[in-house]
Design a protein around this motif. Sequence first.
Motif, PDB file in Angstrom:
ATOM      1  N   PHE A  87      43.581  47.064  37.497  1.00 31.18           N
ATOM      2  CA  PHE A  87      44.062  45.815  37.159  1.00 31.18           C
ATOM      3  C   PHE A  87      43.129  44.856  36.306  1.00 31.18           C
ATOM      4  O   PHE A  87      43.284  44.120  35.127  1.00 31.18           O
ATOM      5  N   LYS A  88      41.602  45.091  36.841  1.00 31.09           N
ATOM      6  CA  LYS A  88      40.541  44.216  36.121  1.00 31.09           C
ATOM      7  C   LYS A  88      40.555  44.716  34.528  1.00 31.09           C
ATOM      8  O   LYS A  88      40.295  43.899  33.613  1.00 31.09           O
ATOM      9  N   GLN A 144      40.470  37.237  36.301  1.00 29.05           N
ATOM     10  CA  GLN A 144      39.546  36.193  36.384  1.00 29.05           C
ATOM     11  C   GLN A 144      40.118  35.112  37.171  1.00 29.05           C
ATOM     12  O   GLN A 144      39.296  34.324  37.920  1.00 29.05           O
ATOM     13  N   LYS A 145      41.457  34.947  37.375  1.00 26.69           N
ATOM     14  CA  LYS A 145      42.162  33.982  38.166  1.00 26.69           C
ATOM     15  C   LYS A 145      42.261  34.369  39.773  1.00 26.69           C
ATOM     16  O   LYS A 145      42.811  33.804  40.471  1.00 26.69           O
ATOM     17  N   LEU A 146      41.705  35.682  40.011  1.00 32.41           N
ATOM     18  CA  LEU A 146      41.760  35.930  41.359  1.00 32.41           C
ATOM     19  C   LEU A 146      40.652  35.603  42.292  1.00 32.41           C
ATOM     20  O   LEU A 146      39.444  35.556  41.761  1.00 32.41           O
ATOM     21  N   LYS A 147      40.734  35.657  43.456  1.00 31.52           N
ATOM     22  CA  LYS A 147      39.469  35.482  44.624  1.00 31.52           C
ATOM     23  C   LYS A 147      39.488  36.372  45.639  1.00 31.52           C
ATOM     24  O   LYS A 147      40.635  36.829  46.027  1.00 31.52           O
ATOM     25  N   ASP A 176      39.574  38.082  49.210  1.00 34.18           N
ATOM     26  CA  ASP A 176      39.638  37.525  50.463  1.00 34.18           C
ATOM     27  C   ASP A 176      39.698  39.138  51.430  1.00 34.18           C
ATOM     28  O   ASP A 176      40.494  39.834  51.270  1.00 34.18           O
ATOM     29  N   GLY A 177      38.336  39.487  51.796  1.00 28.64           N
ATOM     30  CA  GLY A 177      38.042  40.707  52.372  1.00 28.64           C
ATOM     31  C   GLY A 177      38.280  41.672  51.392  1.00 28.64           C
ATOM     32  O   GLY A 177      37.444  41.502  50.393  1.00 28.64           O
ATOM     33  N   HIS A 178      38.849  42.739  51.601  1.00 28.07           N
ATOM     34  CA  HIS A 178      39.277  43.979  50.641  1.00 28.07           C
ATOM     35  C   HIS A 178      40.115  43.720  49.577  1.00 28.07           C
ATOM     36  O   HIS A 178      40.538  44.177  48.647  1.00 28.07           O
ATOM     37  N   MET A 179      40.883  42.515  49.750  1.00 27.16           N
ATOM     38  CA  MET A 179      41.916  41.937  48.894  1.00 27.16           C
ATOM     39  C   MET A 179      41.717  40.969  47.590  1.00 27.16           C
ATOM     40  O   MET A 179      40.807  40.176  48.012  1.00 27.16           O
ATOM     41  N   LEU A 180      42.486  40.893  46.677  1.00 30.28           N
ATOM     42  CA  LEU A 180      42.510  39.895  45.810  1.00 30.28           C
ATOM     43  C   LEU A 180      43.573  39.050  45.742  1.00 30.28           C
ATOM     44  O   LEU A 180      44.509  39.662  45.797  1.00 30.28           O
ATOM     45  N   LYS A 181      43.609  37.852  45.711  1.00 30.15           N
ATOM     46  CA  LYS A 181      44.494  37.029  45.734  1.00 30.15           C
ATOM     47  C   LYS A 181      44.490  35.763  44.785  1.00 30.15           C
ATOM     48  O   LYS A 181      43.343  35.426  44.312  1.00 30.15           O
ATOM     49  N   LYS A 182      45.511  35.271  44.302  1.00 31.26           N
ATOM     50  CA  LYS A 182      45.438  34.012  43.419  1.00 31.26           C
ATOM     51  C   LYS A 182      44.531  32.909  43.767  1.00 31.26           C
ATOM     52  O   LYS A 182      44.852  32.513  44.942  1.00 31.26           O
TER      53      LYS A 182
END
Length: 136
Positions: free
Chosen positions: A111-112, A120-123, A125-131
């Motif tokens: 994805f990256k 770049q718009k994701l953050k 949250d543990g092992h996951m990326l969220k908007k």
Amino acid sequence: MYPTQEEIMEDGPGFDIETFQSILNVWKDICYKDKWSQASTLEKLSSLEFLATMMTKAKTTLGTLYSYNPDTDTISIEHNNPSIISTLHEIGHALFGSSELKACKFSVWLFKTVFPKAFQKLKWDGHMLKKDYDKD
């Protein structure tokens, strides 16, 4: 146990990213560019099923959660949450087995590489990326 952000991002993707990057770029041209933001949920789900078909021999189904069932070789795509990165994660399980680290590396690195602006718009949250709505 899920891997950490550091484990996912260290040492590169851990797979031949170029082949999968080429496939995802074709899918991006067909299904994403100038289409995704305007597409209905059903259209997005259909395009994610197409992506899974392009990358793996696994069957796809719509369900209530993202998952991969190795016994039936079936990827389940959450019917009310079309997500490219979550679909890539389950494709990673279909390709590399039950390892969460391998599936996370596959989905995040791919994805990256193919969607750098969206990444770049994701953050984390543990092992996951969220908007990250603060980055809109």
